[in-house]
Every structure is written in structure tokens, then in C-alpha cells.
Scaffold this motif. Structure first.
Motif, PDB file in Angstrom:
ATOM      1  N   GLU A  12       0.830  -1.209   0.000  1.00  0.00           N
ATOM      2  CA  GLU A  12       0.000   0.000   0.000  1.00  0.00           C
ATOM      3  C   GLU A  12       0.862   1.254   0.000  1.00  0.00           C
ATOM      4  O   GLU A  12       0.565   2.237  -0.689  1.00  0.00           O
ATOM      5  N   LYS A  13       1.940   1.237   0.782  1.00  0.00           N
ATOM      6  CA  LYS A  13       2.827   2.396   0.833  1.00  0.00           C
ATOM      7  C   LYS A  13       3.522   2.610  -0.511  1.00  0.00           C
ATOM      8  O   LYS A  13       3.676   3.756  -0.956  1.00  0.00           O
ATOM      9  N   ALA A  14       3.940   1.531  -1.149  1.00  0.00           N
ATOM     10  CA  ALA A  14       4.615   1.654  -2.447  1.00  0.00           C
ATOM     11  C   ALA A  14       3.659   2.209  -3.502  1.00  0.00           C
ATOM     12  O   ALA A  14       4.012   3.092  -4.293  1.00  0.00           O
ATOM     13  N   VAL A  15       2.418   1.685  -3.506  1.00  0.00           N
ATOM     14  CA  VAL A  15       1.407   2.180  -4.448  1.00  0.00           C
ATOM     15  C   VAL A  15       1.110   3.649  -4.169  1.00  0.00           C
ATOM     16  O   VAL A  15       0.938   4.458  -5.095  1.00  0.00           O
ATOM     17  N   GLY A  16       1.084   4.017  -2.882  1.00  0.00           N
ATOM     18  CA  GLY A  16       0.850   5.409  -2.531  1.00  0.00           C
ATOM     19  C   GLY A  16       1.956   6.323  -3.013  1.00  0.00           C
ATOM     20  O   GLY A  16       1.710   7.471  -3.430  1.00  0.00           O
ATOM     21  N   ALA A  17       3.183   5.845  -2.981  1.00  0.00           N
ATOM     22  CA  ALA A  17       4.304   6.652  -3.478  1.00  0.00           C
ATOM     23  C   ALA A  17       4.174   6.904  -4.980  1.00  0.00           C
ATOM     24  O   ALA A  17       4.446   8.015  -5.461  1.00  0.00           O
ATOM     25  N   PHE A  18       3.745   5.882  -5.730  1.00  0.00           N
ATOM     26  CA  PHE A  18       3.513   6.080  -7.162  1.00  0.00           C
ATOM     27  C   PHE A  18       2.406   7.114  -7.379  1.00  0.00           C
ATOM     28  O   PHE A  18       2.487   7.958  -8.277  1.00  0.00           O
ATOM     29  N   ALA A  19       1.358   7.046  -6.557  1.00  0.00           N
ATOM     30  CA  ALA A  19       0.236   7.978  -6.691  1.00  0.00           C
ATOM     31  C   ALA A  19       0.686   9.414  -6.465  1.00  0.00           C
ATOM     32  O   ALA A  19       0.185  10.346  -7.106  1.00  0.00           O
ATOM     33  N   ARG A  20       1.622   9.613  -5.535  1.00  0.00           N
ATOM     34  CA  ARG A  20       2.136  10.966  -5.298  1.00  0.00           C
ATOM     35  C   ARG A  20       2.786  11.538  -6.544  1.00  0.00           C
ATOM     36  O   ARG A  20       2.837  12.761  -6.733  1.00  0.00           O
ATOM     37  N   GLY A  21       3.282  10.672  -7.406  1.00  0.00           N
ATOM     38  CA  GLY A  21       3.893  11.126  -8.654  1.00  0.00           C
ATOM     39  C   GLY A  21       2.909  11.185  -9.805  1.00  0.00           C
ATOM     40  O   GLY A  21       3.305  11.413 -10.955  1.00  0.00           O
ATOM     41  N   GLY A  22       1.637  10.924  -9.507  1.00  0.00           N
ATOM     42  CA  GLY A  22       0.615  11.007 -10.543  1.00  0.00           C
ATOM     43  C   GLY A  22       0.415   9.718 -11.315  1.00  0.00           C
ATOM     44  O   GLY A  22      -0.289   9.701 -12.323  1.00  0.00           O
ATOM     45  N   GLU A  23       1.002   8.618 -10.853  1.00  0.00           N
ATOM     46  CA  GLU A  23       0.845   7.326 -11.530  1.00  0.00           C
ATOM     47  C   GLU A  23       0.029   6.418 -10.625  1.00  0.00           C
ATOM     48  O   GLU A  23       0.496   6.011  -9.546  1.00  0.00           O
ATOM     49  N   TYR A  24      -1.171   6.103 -11.053  1.00  0.00           N
ATOM     50  CA  TYR A  24      -2.088   5.339 -10.211  1.00  0.00           C
ATOM     51  C   TYR A  24      -2.147   3.893 -10.696  1.00  0.00           C
ATOM     52  O   TYR A  24      -2.612   3.608 -11.802  1.00  0.00           O
ATOM     53  N   ILE A  25      -1.623   2.993  -9.883  1.00  0.00           N
ATOM     54  CA  ILE A  25      -1.588   1.578 -10.235  1.00  0.00           C
ATOM     55  C   ILE A  25      -2.221   0.787  -9.098  1.00  0.00           C
ATOM     56  O   ILE A  25      -2.202   1.189  -7.931  1.00  0.00           O
ATOM     57  N   GLY A  26      -2.811  -0.339  -9.445  1.00  0.00           N
ATOM     58  CA  GLY A  26      -3.410  -1.189  -8.431  1.00  0.00           C
ATOM     59  C   GLY A  26      -2.365  -2.057  -7.750  1.00  0.00           C
ATOM     60  O   GLY A  26      -1.333  -2.384  -8.341  1.00  0.00           O
ATOM     61  N   PRO A  27      -2.590  -2.431  -6.502  1.00  0.00           N
ATOM     62  CA  PRO A  27      -1.637  -3.281  -5.787  1.00  0.00           C
ATOM     63  C   PRO A  27      -1.341  -4.585  -6.512  1.00  0.00           C
ATOM     64  O   PRO A  27      -0.230  -5.106  -6.430  1.00  0.00           O
ATOM     65  N   GLU A  28      -2.332  -5.083  -7.258  1.00  0.00           N
ATOM     66  CA  GLU A  28      -2.168  -6.372  -7.931  1.00  0.00           C
ATOM     67  C   GLU A  28      -1.216  -6.300  -9.129  1.00  0.00           C
ATOM     68  O   GLU A  28      -0.750  -7.337  -9.621  1.00  0.00           O
ATOM     69  N   VAL A  29      -0.930  -5.098  -9.607  1.00  0.00           N
ATOM     70  CA  VAL A  29      -0.026  -4.970 -10.755  1.00  0.00           C
ATOM     71  C   VAL A  29       1.293  -4.297 -10.376  1.00  0.00           C
ATOM     72  O   VAL A  29       2.110  -4.003 -11.245  1.00  0.00           O
ATOM     73  N   LEU A  30       1.525  -4.071  -9.091  1.00  0.00           N
ATOM     74  CA  LEU A  30       2.778  -3.434  -8.671  1.00  0.00           C
ATOM     75  C   LEU A  30       3.989  -4.272  -9.052  1.00  0.00           C
ATOM     76  O   LEU A  30       5.000  -3.740  -9.517  1.00  0.00           O
ATOM     77  N   ASP A  31       3.891  -5.584  -8.876  1.00  0.00           N
ATOM     78  CA  ASP A  31       4.979  -6.492  -9.240  1.00  0.00           C
ATOM     79  C   ASP A  31       5.355  -6.312 -10.705  1.00  0.00           C
ATOM     80  O   ASP A  31       6.520  -6.092 -11.063  1.00  0.00           O
ATOM     81  N   VAL A  32       4.348  -6.375 -11.586  1.00  0.00           N
ATOM     82  CA  VAL A  32       4.592  -6.249 -13.028  1.00  0.00           C
ATOM     83  C   VAL A  32       5.136  -4.868 -13.365  1.00  0.00           C
ATOM     84  O   VAL A  32       6.058  -4.730 -14.183  1.00  0.00           O
ATOM     85  N   CYS A  33       4.594  -3.839 -12.733  1.00  0.00           N
ATOM     86  CA  CYS A  33       5.039  -2.464 -12.998  1.00  0.00           C
ATOM     87  C   CYS A  33       6.518  -2.297 -12.681  1.00  0.00           C
ATOM     88  O   CYS A  33       7.285  -1.745 -13.476  1.00  0.00           O
ATOM     89  N   LEU A  34       6.937  -2.789 -11.517  1.00  0.00           N
ATOM     90  CA  LEU A  34       8.348  -2.671 -11.130  1.00  0.00           C
ATOM     91  C   LEU A  34       9.243  -3.489 -12.058  1.00  0.00           C
ATOM     92  O   LEU A  34      10.349  -3.058 -12.409  1.00  0.00           O
ATOM     93  N   ALA A  35       8.772  -4.676 -12.450  1.00  0.00           N
ATOM     94  CA  ALA A  35       9.562  -5.511 -13.362  1.00  0.00           C
ATOM     95  C   ALA A  35       9.740  -4.822 -14.710  1.00  0.00           C
ATOM     96  O   ALA A  35      10.820  -4.889 -15.318  1.00  0.00           O
TER      97      ALA A  35
END
Length: 211
Positions: A12-35
């Protein structure tokens, strides 16, 4: 009914950090996004590092940060910049060990396919065999070589998501001569099955290979 979130707090914290930069991703795709971030940065490091304006420090820090974040979140490892370059050195070592006699490094560029734009140095014979003035050269059938990089190069690829990725190999064929920039061009062999859509270089991490 429980209102407790099934998503780990760290995610949740990692997803929130992305949101602060204007990139909204779901927790279920965080793995794929980082990869995907690691894949793009690794590919750019291999392709563009010889540019005068290439931001080496930024890419080194980006890859290390992504690798560290994935380790904290419990995701599969992605390479740091040092591991990307170590991976490239391992590819070069394979061909260096196969060369008999004097060796030389040749700059090459991959023109198409998953490795399109990647430049690296590959080791090959420093001298042609047989030589042009060898009076018995005409007796050599199918066993000679030119002074240049290997005639064929197999390279690992991956595709799909990080949970169930596909793995395979593509084979590249060397061009007859270096281009105007002195780089030997390599193209996918046309007699092989084309790589799957979305295939990308597979840069393995030592710790992942040993596990």
C-alpha cells in the motif's frame, strides 16, 4: 464482516508513493510495474550507455532502487546495473573460450528482434583461417573462419508476466561486414521461428539462478 485490508501495508505504501507522482496503479499490478521499469532501464543501459549524454549514475541508482524495493516486498529479483554489465561480460566470455588462437574484441550491434539496438563487444578470431595467401587454403571445406565476431549468437529471452514468464532463446546471424560506424550488424535468423510477441532480453540475476 472484516474490514482489514488483504493488501500488505508495504505494498500500500509503495502504491501510494507512485500515486504521489501522478501514476495510479493497483496493488495487484505493482509487481509487473516494477519488473517493467527494471526491463526498460536494463535495455536502455545496454543500448544507450555509449552516448555522451547518457545518465549513468541515474540508471545505476534506478536499477538498484527497484531491486531493493522488490526485495523488501518479497518479489522476484531484478538486476542492478552492475549485474546487467556482469551478464554482458558472461555472454562475451562464452565466445572467448571457444576461440582457438589469437583473439580480438569486435563491437557488434543487434539490428532487430528483442535485442534491437543493443551494442556489446564479442570476442572472435584475430586472424582469418585459412589466410588468403595459404597455398592449401582451397583444401579447407567448411572449417575456416574470418577475422571477426562469431557467425551466430544465441541469446536468452523472456516474455509474459513475472508470475509465469516464458523463457527461450533467439539466434542472431552476423552480417558480412561491419557498418559505417565500425559495428558488426547481427540480425535474427530468418530460418528460425520468430520470438513471441513482447519478448525481451532475459538478464538473469546470480542469486536467482542459485535458488
Amino acid at each position: 464482516m472484516s474490514t482489514t485490508s488483504a493488501v500488505p501495508e508495504s505494498v500500500e505504501k509503495a502504491v501510494g508513493a507512485f500515486a504521489r507522482g501522478g501514476e495510479y496503479i493497483g496493488p495487484e499490478v505493482l509487481d509487473v510495474c516494477l519488473a517493467e521499469i527494471a526491463d526498460k532501464a536494463s535495455g536502455s543501459l545496454l543500448r544507450d550507455r555509449f552516448r555522451d549524454d547518457f545518465p549513468h549514475a541515474a540508471f545505476h541508482e534506478l536499477l538498484s532502487t527497484v531491486a531493493a524495493l522488490r526485495a523488501v516486498l518479497g518479489y522476484s529479483p531484478t538486476p542492478t546495473a552492475r549485474e546487467v554489465m556482469d551478464w554482458q561480460d558472461r555472454q562475451r566470455a562464452v565466445y572467448a573460450d571457444a576461440v582457438r588462437g589469437p583473439k580480438e574484441q569486435y563491437p557488434v550491434v543487434f539490428v532487430d528482434g528483442p535485442y534491437r539496438g543493443v551494442e556489446m563487444a564479442l570476442v572472435g578470431p584475430a586472424e582469418a583461417y585459412p589466410k588468403a595467401d595459404d597455398p592449401l587454403g582451397h583444401l579447407m571445406v567448411g572449417g575456416g573462419w574470418i577475422a571477426g565476431p562469431p557467425a551466430y549468437v544465441p541469446l536468452p529471452i523472456t516474455w509474459g508476466d513475472t508470475e509465469q514468464p516464458g523463457h527461450g532463446t533467439v539466434r542472431y546471424k552476423r552480417g558480412q561486414d561491419p557498418n559505417a560506424e565500425g559495428l558488426w550488424p547481427f540480425r535474427l535468423r530468418t530460418d528460425d521461428v520468430p520470438p513471441p510477441a513482447g519478448a525481451r532480453p532475459y538478464i538473469s540475476v546470480p542469486a536467482a539462478r542459485e535458488s
